[in-house]
Design a protein around this motif. Sequence first.
Motif, PDB file in Angstrom:
ATOM      1  N   HIS A   1      -5.493   2.349  -7.737  1.00 27.50           N
ATOM      2  CA  HIS A   1      -6.238   3.106  -6.737  1.00 27.50           C
ATOM      3  C   HIS A   1      -6.444   2.331  -5.442  1.00 27.50           C
ATOM      4  N   SER A   2      -6.652   1.010  -5.531  1.00 30.61           N
ATOM      5  CA  SER A   2      -6.927   0.218  -4.332  1.00 30.61           C
ATOM      6  C   SER A   2      -5.712   0.053  -3.430  1.00 30.61           C
ATOM      7  N   GLN A   3      -4.555   0.568  -3.849  1.00 31.97           N
ATOM      8  CA  GLN A   3      -3.360   0.541  -3.007  1.00 31.97           C
ATOM      9  C   GLN A   3      -3.164   1.851  -2.258  1.00 31.97           C
ATOM     10  N   LEU A   4      -4.025   2.835  -2.483  1.00 35.72           N
ATOM     11  CA  LEU A   4      -3.825   4.166  -1.913  1.00 35.72           C
ATOM     12  C   LEU A   4      -4.629   4.368  -0.639  1.00 35.72           C
ATOM     13  N   PHE A   5      -3.967   4.889   0.389  1.00 34.31           N
ATOM     14  CA  PHE A   5      -4.623   5.251   1.633  1.00 34.31           C
ATOM     15  C   PHE A   5      -4.297   6.717   1.903  1.00 34.31           C
ATOM     16  N   TYR A   6      -5.348   7.538   2.027  1.00 33.80           N
ATOM     17  CA  TYR A   6      -5.153   8.965   2.213  1.00 33.80           C
ATOM     18  C   TYR A   6      -4.888   9.299   3.678  1.00 33.80           C
ATOM     19  N   LEU A   7      -3.965  10.189   3.894  1.00 29.28           N
ATOM     20  CA  LEU A   7      -3.660  10.667   5.234  1.00 29.28           C
ATOM     21  C   LEU A   7      -4.489  11.903   5.521  1.00 29.28           C
ATOM     22  N   ALA A   8      -5.176  11.903   6.639  1.00 30.89           N
ATOM     23  CA  ALA A   8      -5.992  13.064   7.016  1.00 30.89           C
ATOM     24  C   ALA A   8      -5.073  14.159   7.545  1.00 30.89           C
ATOM     25  N   LYS A   9      -5.419  15.385   7.255  1.00 32.26           N
ATOM     26  CA  LYS A   9      -4.638  16.525   7.733  1.00 32.26           C
ATOM     27  C   LYS A   9      -5.326  17.162   8.897  1.00 32.26           C
TER      28      LYS A   9
ATOM     29  N   GLU B   1      -2.737  15.170  -8.735  1.00 31.66           N
ATOM     30  CA  GLU B   1      -3.461  15.722  -7.603  1.00 31.66           C
ATOM     31  C   GLU B   1      -3.111  15.036  -6.281  1.00 31.66           C
ATOM     32  N   ILE B   2      -2.327  13.963  -6.353  1.00 33.45           N
ATOM     33  CA  ILE B   2      -1.927  13.273  -5.134  1.00 33.45           C
ATOM     34  C   ILE B   2      -0.411  13.188  -5.056  1.00 33.45           C
ATOM     35  N   LYS B   3       0.075  13.141  -3.844  1.00 27.90           N
ATOM     36  CA  LYS B   3       1.503  13.012  -3.602  1.00 27.90           C
ATOM     37  C   LYS B   3       1.725  11.719  -2.833  1.00 27.90           C
TER      38      LYS B   3
ATOM     39  N   ILE C   1       0.840  -1.197   0.000  1.00 33.29           N
ATOM     40  CA  ILE C   1       0.000   0.000   0.000  1.00 33.29           C
ATOM     41  C   ILE C   1       0.877   1.250   0.000  1.00 33.29           C
ATOM     42  N   PHE C   2       0.317   2.335  -0.498  1.00 33.35           N
ATOM     43  CA  PHE C   2       0.954   3.647  -0.463  1.00 33.35           C
ATOM     44  C   PHE C   2       0.102   4.550   0.418  1.00 33.35           C
ATOM     45  N   THR C   3       0.743   5.384   1.216  1.00 29.31           N
ATOM     46  CA  THR C   3       0.009   6.464   1.849  1.00 29.31           C
ATOM     47  C   THR C   3       0.219   7.684   0.957  1.00 29.31           C
ATOM     48  N   VAL C   4      -0.843   8.468   0.806  1.00 22.89           N
ATOM     49  CA  VAL C   4      -0.791   9.619  -0.097  1.00 22.89           C
ATOM     50  C   VAL C   4      -1.421  10.831   0.565  1.00 22.89           C
ATOM     51  N   GLU C   5      -1.077  12.000   0.053  1.00 24.01           N
ATOM     52  CA  GLU C   5      -1.687  13.259   0.465  1.00 24.01           C
ATOM     53  C   GLU C   5      -2.207  13.939  -0.784  1.00 24.01           C
ATOM     54  N   LEU C   6      -3.227  14.758  -0.623  1.00 24.13           N
ATOM     55  CA  LEU C   6      -3.690  15.561  -1.746  1.00 24.13           C
ATOM     56  C   LEU C   6      -2.764  16.753  -1.892  1.00 24.13           C
ATOM     57  N   THR C   7      -2.508  17.159  -3.129  1.00 21.77           N
ATOM     58  CA  THR C   7      -1.689  18.346  -3.335  1.00 21.77           C
ATOM     59  C   THR C   7      -2.525  19.576  -3.009  1.00 21.77           C
ATOM     60  N   GLU C   8      -1.862  20.659  -2.695  1.00 20.73           N
ATOM     61  CA  GLU C   8      -2.551  21.899  -2.303  1.00 20.73           C
ATOM     62  C   GLU C   8      -3.553  22.360  -3.352  1.00 20.73           C
ATOM     63  N   GLU C   9      -3.201  22.183  -4.620  1.00 17.36           N
ATOM     64  CA  GLU C   9      -4.062  22.699  -5.686  1.00 17.36           C
ATOM     65  C   GLU C   9      -5.175  21.736  -6.086  1.00 17.36           C
ATOM     66  N   SER C  10      -5.291  20.613  -5.395  1.00 20.02           N
ATOM     67  CA  SER C  10      -6.275  19.600  -5.754  1.00 20.02           C
ATOM     68  C   SER C  10      -7.654  19.932  -5.208  1.00 20.02           C
ATOM     69  N   SER C  11      -8.659  19.615  -5.995  1.00 18.45           N
ATOM     70  CA  SER C  11     -10.039  19.752  -5.529  1.00 18.45           C
ATOM     71  C   SER C  11     -10.736  18.393  -5.483  1.00 18.45           C
ATOM     72  N   CYS C  12      -9.991  17.327  -5.770  1.00 21.62           N
ATOM     73  CA  CYS C  12     -10.625  16.007  -5.743  1.00 21.62           C
ATOM     74  C   CYS C  12     -10.813  15.554  -4.300  1.00 21.62           C
ATOM     75  N   LEU C  13     -11.778  14.705  -4.082  1.00 16.66           N
ATOM     76  CA  LEU C  13     -12.080  14.207  -2.746  1.00 16.66           C
ATOM     77  C   LEU C  13     -11.280  12.938  -2.476  1.00 16.66           C
ATOM     78  N   PRO C  14     -10.769  12.782  -1.263  1.00 11.08           N
ATOM     79  CA  PRO C  14     -10.067  11.532  -0.937  1.00 11.08           C
ATOM     80  C   PRO C  14     -10.949  10.320  -1.224  1.00 11.08           C
TER      81      PRO C  14
END
Length: 185
Positions: A177-185, A51-53, A29-42
């Motif tokens: 996509h199923s390998q991505l886990f978003y980190l909450a800020k 849009e993801i880092k 799995i990868f942990t990811v963050e949304l980029t500052e300029e992104s408007s997509c939803l986790p």
Amino acid sequence: MMKSNVGPNGYNNSADIGKAYKYWAKNGIFTVELTEESSCLPFSQKCQPMEIKLNRYFKVVNNFFEYEHEMRSSIMMDGPVSAYMEIYSDFLSYKSGIYRRLNSRSLGASDIKIIGWGTENGVDYWLAVNQWGTEWGEEGFFKLLAGEEQLGYVPSPITPSLVAVDIVQDIPKSYVHSQLFYLAK
């Protein structure tokens, strides 16, 4: 053919934590963050790669328990343990007390979370939760007889461990996509 993840009203829930754990153990799995300029939803598959880092990559190791004392230690140290439970027709009418399978009519399997254990009137049990909501059982909880094969044919309870991978050549160059886990800020 056996249904999976049956509920008290016979619904079939497509969630299968065992398949998910196997997939992540194979692919990581990868942990990811949304980029500052992104408007997509986790968790949206509409997020574009720019849009993801990617943050970190982890291998997933699935730990199975051979003995009940190993599971108790894991719950104390790491929290709840995931498990499959084969569901028999008598389980659907469970209201309270310690469930002990008395029926042999299997309806399929369900994912459960084992959160603790105890003893009631001299009988040991596992305290567990399923996904059927608070209207079922003891407000969504149930007690499962310990020390016997009450989980049915399915694998032993399982808990995953994440192992951070820091060696660049061991990190996959692509992901799904199923390998991505978003980190909450």
